[in-house]
Design a protein around this motif. Structure first.
Motif: not given
Length: 644
Positions: A149-150, A172-183, A211-213
């Motif tokens: 996914y990530l 995947f951004y809000i007001n130009g700021e990225p949505i942060e992803l964390e495993k 989500p692709l391999p």
């Protein structure tokens, strides 16, 4: 066919239909369909014919697996690469082969597919996704994990330049700021939003991506690391040719069906996936899917598909509103309809400088709305398969304010004429008998551009000509096709300005702003190639549960689809942004209701109707659930079956 433009709305794009439409912009056609009603009561749901009674629609324990479901389409799939699919046929094929993270149930809760759970924290700024542990890719790619996914999001979907071919990286951004992803673990990851979003589930693109391999994508890693134009082009072309993506062998147990055969321009055949991961889930039936085969059959035109529904050549088909009663009487067809359709339609008004000046006057626009009888448009033109619309929301929408919106309550011809004469008297307009004339004594004449190919649009343009004639306005009709409608009339640019208006541009000869091909600048600095005043046959997905994006695109001054040239006296874009960013749902509702009430009074376009959904199924189809709300699904992959 009435045409509908699809906005950035997850809830309407991916929940309502049994196929994943692309989250694209210029797209799918939509016939007006649904339940007959004159009521504006949002609790009125209409009736259905040939469907099971209200109650539990879960398949019975003894349901038998077997048979072939045939779906008819008018064009072949263009690609089976998930993030490049932008047409109905490709999306239909892909959704048979591979699921996605979650869907929304009738209680408006996220129901897991790949996701075992979807949880938003109390602060509304974090979402935790937990994957099921039995998800397996095909070939040697192993399990689907948080890493896949990530990797897919970070290398495909959130690439801002969109060189991958994915059009909505900005989600995947809000007001130009990225949505942060964390495993968080092998099967768990978390998204942290730059700002709290109480309504995030209605716009959660993470739940709907494929989500692709990561090992499959890593074959093309040099393209990710090279910013050159050639490398980017090579990536797209190479991945289009990837054999595992083209034959679907990478999907493993992730979809209800496996691709068996693809005869180009003829049919695509899928076979039941006996290893389907959801069959092992406690919340789904052990034997899903319930069909041995699923076939996409390509037909030459829509009418051929509906004919095939009568003789069993297809299992289901969308039904034209003018044929609904005929199908209700057919002994081998059952009709499913719902008032909770996706499209909202209106008469476009040109506010730009190359149109009649009266259209830029709010009172004139309201008077024109008062000349129309929306019950005639719903009951006689749409054959009862629509609801009247008074603002950018269906009357059943969660943000619709029944007591606040302005309703024209037409037809009120004499009141409309009085309003027009009062609004324009200072400009020399008056009534000469039954005609509205200008200061030269010439009758006001408006050009109505209408989309050909649809009986309902044809009836609509005739009705508009008739009603506007009653308030003294002469209407000249021009029928055009979809491409011409968009390219010659909706699209606009400062380059189309005649010399007499070019002084409106700045010293460099440019407009004050440009928001794209459908809003090339302010009302007096950008015009269409061909002049027009009125337009009918086009609408948008209303996105009822998250309408801020589509409202902003159409009705804010710098909206990308403000082809009308609107210059509202409130900041519509700011209001929409505030609604989307609200930390509570109550605040979102207050902001949106303010915007919707304003639009009803401002009347930038003449709101006419919201569509209903209308589908015919062969009588043997079981498991159909009557529509309880917008999120009733009826999934071929997980719910429907053939009765014994």
């Amino acid at each position: 066919m009435t045409r509908k433009i699809s906005p950035h709305s997850i809830s309407s794009q991916m929940q309502r239909r049994d196929y994943l439409k692309s989250i694209g912009v210029l797209g799918a056609g939509a016939a007006l369909a649904g339940c007959s009603t004159k009521s504006d009561d949002p609790d009125t749901t209409g009736t259905s014919s040939g469907t099971p009674s209200e109650g539990d629609a879960n398949p019975p324990e003894d349901v038998e697996v077997g048979g072939t479901w045939i779906n008819g389409l008018t064009s072949d799939a263009k690609t089976l690469v998930p993030f490049l699919s932008a047409d109905e046929s490709s999306s239909e094929a892909l959704m048979r082969m591979v699921d996605w993270g979650a869907t929304m149930d009738e209680a408006q809760e996220m129901q897991g597919l790949f996701f075992e759970s979807w949880k938003q924290n109390d602060a509304n700024d974090q979402i935790t996704y937990k994957l099921r542990e039995n998800l397996k890719y095909g070939g040697d790619y192993g399990q689907l994990t948080a890493d896949d996914y990530l990797f897919t999001i970070e290398n495909l979907h959130s690439v801002k330049e969109s060189w991958t071919g994915y059009s909505y990286a900005d989600q995947f951004y809000i007001n130009g700021e990225p949505i942060e992803l964390e495993k968080l673990g092998k099967y768990e990851f978390r998204a942290t939003l730059p700002q709290a979003r109480a309504n995030y589930k209605y716009n959660d693109y993470i739940s709907y991506i494929t989500p692709l391999p990561q090992d499959l994508l890593k074959k093309y890693l040099p393209s990710f690391q090279d910013d050159s134009k050639k490398a980017k082009e090579n990536f797209v072309q190479s991945i289009k040719k990837d054999s595992e993506l083209q034959d679907g062998s990478w999907t493993g147990n992730l979809g209800a069906f496996n691709l068996k055969d693809w005869k180009r321009q003829s049919k695509i055949v899928f076979e039941r996936n006996s290893d389907y991961y959801l069959a092992d889930a406690d919340d789904y039936h052990d034997d899903i899917p319930f069909f041995d085969k699923f076939v996409i059959q390509i037909f030459s035109e829509e009418s051929t598909i509906t004919s095939a529904l009568k003789n069993g050549g297809v299992t289901s088909a969308g039904i034209d509103e003018f044929k609904a009663e005929q199908f209700k009487q057919h002994p081998e067809v059952q009709v499913w309809h719902s008032r909770y359709g996706e499209g909202l339609f209106y008469v476009s008004l040109n506010h730009r400088i190359n149109s009649w000046e009266g259209l830029r006057n709010q009172e004139v626009r309201r008077a024109m709305a008062m000349s129309l009888d929306k019950n005639v448009m719903v009951d006689q033109i749409a054959q009862g398969y629509a609801d009247p619309a008074h603002t950018w929301s269906p009357v059943w929408g969660p943000y619709y304010d029944e007591n606040g919106v302005w309703k024209p309550n037409g037809p009120r011809i004499e009141a409309a004429k009085t309003k027009i004469e009062s609004a324009l008297s200072g400009k020399g307009y008056k009534y000469n008998g039954d005609k509205l004339v200008d200061s030269n004594g010439d009758q006001v004449e408006l050009k109505l551009v209408w989309l050909t190919g649809s009986k309902s649009v044809k009836l609509t343009k005739d009705y508009l000509k008739q009603q506007f004639g009653k308030i003294g306005i002469k209407v000249v009709l021009e029928g055009v096709g979809w491409t011409t409608l968009l390219g010659k009339y909706a699209a606009n640019s400062h380059k189309n300005l005649p010399q007499k208006w070019r002084s409106n541009l700045d010293e460099s000869g440019e407009p004050a702003y440009s928001a794209g091909p459908y809003n090339g600048g302010p009302w007096n600095q950008s015009v269409s190639e061909k002049d027009w005043d009125l337009m009918t046959g086009i609408g948008f997905d209303h996105g009822a549960y998250s309408p801020w994006s589509v409202i902003k695109m159409q009705f804010s001054k710098e909206g990308s689809f403000n082809w009308f040239g609107l210059d509202p006296d409130i900041d519509v874009a700011k209001l929409c942004d505030e609604a989307a960013a609200a930390a509570t749902r109550g605040e979102t509702k207050r902001k949106l209701q303010k915007a919707l009430v304003y639009l009803s009074k401002y009347q930038p376009v003449l709101f006419t109707q919201s569509e209903h959904a209308l589908t015919g199924y062969r009588k043997k189809v079981g498991g159909l659930e009557p529509a309880k709300n917008f999120f009733t699904e009826n999934s071929v992959n997980r719910e429907l079956y053939f009765e014994k």
